[in-house]
Scaffold this active site. Structure first.
Site, PDB file in Angstrom:
ATOM      1  N   LYS A 200     -21.498   1.114  86.123  1.00 10.33           N
ATOM      2  CA  LYS A 200     -20.794   2.396  86.284  1.00 10.33           C
ATOM      3  C   LYS A 200     -19.292   2.212  86.087  1.00 10.33           C
ATOM      4  O   LYS A 200     -18.685   1.321  86.666  1.00 10.33           O
ATOM      5  CB  LYS A 200     -21.053   2.952  87.688  1.00 10.33           C
ATOM      6  CG  LYS A 200     -22.535   3.206  87.954  1.00 10.33           C
ATOM      7  CD  LYS A 200     -22.786   3.732  89.346  1.00 10.33           C
ATOM      8  CE  LYS A 200     -22.528   2.698  90.423  1.00 10.33           C
ATOM      9  NZ  LYS A 200     -23.013   3.149  91.755  1.00 10.33           N
TER      10      LYS A 200
ATOM     11  N   THR B 110     -15.144  13.032  94.644  1.00 15.03           N
ATOM     12  CA  THR B 110     -16.154  12.178  94.011  1.00 15.03           C
ATOM     13  C   THR B 110     -17.057  11.519  95.052  1.00 15.03           C
ATOM     14  O   THR B 110     -17.791  10.587  94.742  1.00 15.03           O
ATOM     15  CB  THR B 110     -15.490  11.067  93.174  1.00 15.03           C
ATOM     16  OG1 THR B 110     -14.688  10.270  94.071  1.00 15.03           O
ATOM     17  CG2 THR B 110     -14.601  11.628  92.082  1.00 15.03           C
TER      18      THR B 110
ATOM     19  N   GLY C 164     -20.007  10.426  97.050  1.00 13.93           N
ATOM     20  CA  GLY C 164     -21.456  10.483  96.842  1.00 13.93           C
ATOM     21  C   GLY C 164     -21.919  10.432  95.395  1.00 13.93           C
ATOM     22  O   GLY C 164     -23.109  10.589  95.117  1.00 13.93           O
ATOM     23  N   THR C 165     -20.997  10.190  94.456  1.00 12.90           N
ATOM     24  CA  THR C 165     -21.434  10.154  93.041  1.00 12.90           C
ATOM     25  C   THR C 165     -22.401   8.993  92.785  1.00 12.90           C
ATOM     26  O   THR C 165     -23.336   9.129  91.997  1.00 12.90           O
ATOM     27  CB  THR C 165     -20.244  10.016  92.062  1.00 12.90           C
ATOM     28  OG1 THR C 165     -19.406   8.966  92.519  1.00 12.90           O
ATOM     29  CG2 THR C 165     -19.454  11.302  91.980  1.00 12.90           C
ATOM     30  N   GLY C 166     -22.164   7.854  93.448  1.00 11.50           N
ATOM     31  CA  GLY C 166     -23.044   6.695  93.253  1.00 11.50           C
ATOM     32  C   GLY C 166     -24.459   6.993  93.759  1.00 11.50           C
ATOM     33  O   GLY C 166     -25.452   6.699  93.085  1.00 11.50           O
ATOM     34  N   CYS C 167     -24.548   7.596  94.963  1.00  9.18           N
ATOM     35  CA  CYS C 167     -25.858   7.980  95.526  1.00  9.18           C
ATOM     36  C   CYS C 167     -26.552   8.949  94.575  1.00  9.18           C
ATOM     37  O   CYS C 167     -27.746   8.827  94.279  1.00  9.18           O
ATOM     38  CB  CYS C 167     -25.693   8.697  96.868  1.00  9.18           C
ATOM     39  SG  CYS C 167     -24.804   7.746  98.098  1.00  9.18           S
TER      40      CYS C 167
HETATM   41  N1  LIG Z   1     -13.784  11.279  87.989  1.00  6.51           N
HETATM   42  C1  LIG Z   1     -14.960  11.101  87.393  1.00  6.51           C
HETATM   43  N2  LIG Z   1     -15.288  11.799  86.287  1.00  6.51           N
HETATM   44  C2  LIG Z   1     -16.484  11.637  85.669  1.00  6.51           C
HETATM   45  N3  LIG Z   1     -17.429  10.800  86.121  1.00  6.51           N
HETATM   46  C3  LIG Z   1     -17.173  10.065  87.213  1.00  6.51           C
HETATM   47  C4  LIG Z   1     -15.935  10.166  87.919  1.00  6.51           C
HETATM   48  N4  LIG Z   1     -15.966   9.317  88.977  1.00  6.51           N
HETATM   49  C5  LIG Z   1     -17.173   8.731  88.950  1.00  6.51           C
HETATM   50  N5  LIG Z   1     -17.913   9.156  87.885  1.00  6.51           N
HETATM   51  C6  LIG Z   1     -19.288   8.790  87.553  1.00  6.51           C
HETATM   52  O1  LIG Z   1     -20.003   8.800  88.771  1.00  6.51           O
HETATM   53  C7  LIG Z   1     -20.972   7.768  88.805  1.00  6.51           C
HETATM   54  C8  LIG Z   1     -20.705   6.840  89.973  1.00  6.51           C
HETATM   55  O2  LIG Z   1     -19.705   5.934  89.577  1.00  6.51           O
HETATM   56  P1  LIG Z   1     -18.823   5.041  90.519  1.00  6.51           P
HETATM   57  O3  LIG Z   1     -18.376   3.897  89.686  1.00  6.51           O
HETATM   58  O4  LIG Z   1     -17.783   5.906  91.146  1.00  6.51           O
HETATM   59  O5  LIG Z   1     -19.890   4.566  91.588  1.00  6.51           O
HETATM   60  P2  LIG Z   1     -19.790   4.352  93.146  1.00  6.51           P
HETATM   61  O6  LIG Z   1     -18.518   3.703  93.505  1.00  6.51           O
HETATM   62  O7  LIG Z   1     -21.031   3.675  93.534  1.00  6.51           O
HETATM   63  O8  LIG Z   1     -19.800   5.827  93.677  1.00  6.51           O
HETATM   64  P3  LIG Z   1     -19.374   6.315  95.156  1.00  6.51           P
HETATM   65  O9  LIG Z   1     -18.003   6.912  94.956  1.00  6.51           O
HETATM   66  O10 LIG Z   1     -20.378   7.337  95.499  1.00  6.51           O
HETATM   67  O11 LIG Z   1     -19.407   5.131  96.067  1.00  6.51           O
HETATM   68  C9  LIG Z   1     -20.883   7.116  87.431  1.00  6.51           C
HETATM   69  O12 LIG Z   1     -21.785   7.769  86.569  1.00  6.51           O
HETATM   70  C10 LIG Z   1     -19.458   7.391  87.005  1.00  6.51           C
HETATM   71  O13 LIG Z   1     -19.312   7.331  85.618  1.00  6.51           O
HETATM   72  C1  LIG Z   2     -25.175   6.979 103.952  1.00 12.35           C
HETATM   73  C2  LIG Z   2     -24.270   6.647 102.853  1.00 12.35           C
HETATM   74  N1  LIG Z   2     -24.736   5.968 101.787  1.00 12.35           N
HETATM   75  C3  LIG Z   2     -23.911   5.659 100.747  1.00 12.35           C
HETATM   76  C4  LIG Z   2     -22.586   6.040 100.781  1.00 12.35           C
HETATM   77  C5  LIG Z   2     -21.653   5.696  99.610  1.00 12.35           C
HETATM   78  O1  LIG Z   2     -21.098   6.818  99.051  1.00 12.35           O
HETATM   79  C6  LIG Z   2     -22.136   6.765 101.908  1.00 12.35           C
HETATM   80  N2  LIG Z   2     -20.845   7.180 102.013  1.00 12.35           N
HETATM   81  N3  LIG Z   2     -23.002   7.046 102.923  1.00 12.35           N
END
Ligand SMILES: Nc1ncnc2c1ncn2[C@@H]1O[C@H](COP(=O)(O)OP(=O)(O)OP(=O)(O)O)[C@@H](O)[C@H]1O
Ligand SMILES: Cc1ncc(CO)c(N)n1
Length: 487
Positions: A176, A214, A216-219
């Site tokens: 990602k 942003t 929860g985007t990873g979840c």
């Molecule tokens: N500002 C943004 N614009 C477009 N896509 C984004 C943006 N930020 C994150 N993404 C997308 O969101 C998804 C999660 O990416 P990221 O690398 O932020 O993961 P993460 O750190 O596990 O997420 P989280 O913020 O939930 O912990 C990927 O598909 C990434 O390309």
């Molecule tokens: C419960 C839970 N899982 C994953 C994340 C990562 O975004 C979070 N903030 N909370």
């Protein structure tokens, strides 16, 4: 599978609804699945951070998992936050017993602040769990922990690290790009060629949405992948659709007004705002940077002002003849798949025109010489077209940039025409109002196909269009770099 994928999230909670099982359930529903959830940890958190974590006894985790799997046939599992080695062990045992067909692991290990959330024993256990998953979705920091290396600073370094993780675990990796700097936000699948295609990497480009919301985007991405894969999409198709949906959810995030920190994304934006813009307007705008690249490249500038060297132009035309021969086959295929007689006739006429043009170019510029071998940019483009013919909509989307970009260039460059312009016949052909009309019809057909398409199919159409537009740019760049006389 029943048709509606039954997807289980095994994760922690977020009472503000943006991350964890709440994000997972919304995502699964938004993408057409039936969502279920087993809670690993109760987390007192909001959009500003985590306050407290309560982990129920592991025996109760087993009880929840068994309650689901004793009763429900599970099509896919998404695994999120697992607090310690004992919990990871319980999930591993359960996976071994139940063997769900799709397992996606989001290895939640590093907080947004950069703090490590797991102790060393848990990190080791999670590395083990990676080998049991079908897909693992680390962010850059988690990739660093899993591979025991510094955090990647560039996309190329990140791809390297993802390759390492794939090699050490045997598991497909979704890399990602969310934490990179810059205007782009790419993601990529890294794994075996049969799953992801040539080179073992399938990259899906994306623009960075300017928002701080942003959370929860990873979840959301990992549960989207589990749902789409269980619904029958290949991994690359699942990523194309997941990313298109998530980018939309990010674009609508600011309208939610949830919390004062990093707010959640709008998982249900597609329900609230059904696509009301024409598909063609969306993809044309999304290709703005590529189109600007074409207008500004040396070949096109030289073509416009007539300064382009003749041997470069001839090399291009010989390649274009090769391209058009293949392109005509795809147009004929569109004719074969067309849902109406009008569309069938339109594509058949277009195939015929492409072949006539191919013949004309051959006789005008090759003087009886052997046809040129296709250059890499030519083969890459036609390979992409052949790979995009799974449905009528996708095929129509893939062939459209060849009409539209040329008609657009033809119209722009018409002003540069004069009687002694060395490339006046080229400018005349593509500036012809009849070609503009054919292009308008191709656009109308593509919009009709997009209107009748499911959201998944529409995403595939957009990706096919985007890739073709990029191939157009590379096709225009190739002559300057490759013409043998200039080497
Ligand atoms: N500002 C943004 N614009 C477009 N896509 C984004 C943006 N930020 C994150 N993404 C997308 O969101 C998804 C999660 O990416 P990221 O690398 O932020 O993961 P993460 O750190 O596990 O997420 P989280 O913020 O939930 O912990 C990927 O598909 C990434 O390309
Ligand atoms: C419960 C839970 N899982 C994953 C994340 C990562 O975004 C979070 N903030 N909370």
């Amino acid at each position: 599978m029943s048709g509606i994928p039954r997807v289980l999230s095994i994760a922690g909670t977020d009472p503000t609804g943006g991350a964890g099982i709440h994000a997972d359930l919304k995502t699964i529903g938004a993408l057409g699945g039936y969502g279920m959830a087993v809670v690993t940890a109760l987390v007192a958190q909001n959009t500003r951070g985590v306050r407290e974590v309560h982990v129920p006894p592991v025996g109760f985790l087993t009880a929840q998992l068994d309650a689901v799997s004793d009763d429900v046939e599970i099509d896919a599992v998404k695994i999120g936050m697992l607090q310690d080695a004992a919990i990871i062990e319980v999930v591993r045992d359960w996976l071994a017993r139940v063997r769900p067909p799709v397992v996606v692991l989001d290895p939640v290990m590093v907080a947004t602040s950069g703090d490590r959330l797991l102790d060393a024993a848990a990190e080791d256990a999670l590395r083990g769990l990676c080998t049991d998953a079908d897909l693992v979705t680390p962010n850059l920091a988690e990739l660093a922990v899993l591979t025991g290396r510094p955090v990647a600073a560039t996309w190329d370094e990140a791809l390297d690290a993802a390759r390492r993780l794939h090699e050490s675990t045997g598991t497909l990796v979704l890399l990602k790009g969310g934490h990179l700097d810059g205007a782009d936000c790419p993601d990529a699948l890294v794994g075996p060629v049969p799953l992801v295609g040539p080179g073992g990497v399938h990259e899906v480009a994306g623009a960075r949405v300017a928002t701080r919301n942003t959370h929860g985007t990873g979840c959301s991405l990992s549960s989207a992948m589990a749902t789409l894969r269980a619904g029958g999409a290949s991994w690359p198709d699942a990523l194309v659709r997941a990313k298109q949906w998530l980018t939309g959810a990010l674009a609508h995030a600011d309208a939610l007004h949830v919390g004062r920190g990093n707010g959640p994304v709008d998982h249900f934006h597609e329900l609230r705002a059904p696509a009301d813009r024409a598909w063609s307007a969306e993809v044309w705008d999304a290709a703005a940077a590529v189109r600007a690249g074409i207008e500004e490249c040396a070949f096109v500038r030289g073509l416009g002002d007539g300064s382009l060297e003749r041997d470069v132009f001839t090399w291009y035309l010989a390649q274009d003849a090769r391209y058009l021969g293949e392109y005509a086959r795809l147009l004929a295929r569109a004719s074969a798949l067309a849902p109406t007689a009008d569309e069938q006739a339109f594509w058949a006429r277009s195939a015929q025109s492409a072949l006539v043009e191919e013949q004309r170019l051959h006789s005008a510029h090759l003087d009886g010489r052997r046809p040129a071998d296709p250059a890499p940019a030519t083969t890459a483009y036609t390979d992409h077209l052949h790979a995009s013919g799974r449905t009528y909509g996708e095929l129509v989307a893939a062939v459209l940039p060849c009409f539209w970009i040329y008609a657009d260039l033809g119209t722009r460059l018409t002003a540069a025409r004069h009687e002694t312009h060395p490339y006046d016949d080229w400018l005349a052909a593509y500036g012809d109002p009849a070609f503009a009309e054919a292009t308008a019809q191709a656009v109308r057909i593509a919009d009709a196909a997009a209107g009748a398409a499911s959201a998944h199919e529409r995403a595939r159409m957009s990706e096919a269009f985007r890739r073709s537009a990029e191939h157009e740019l590379r096709f225009f760049e190739a002559p300057m770099a490759l013409v043998p006389a200039r080497a």
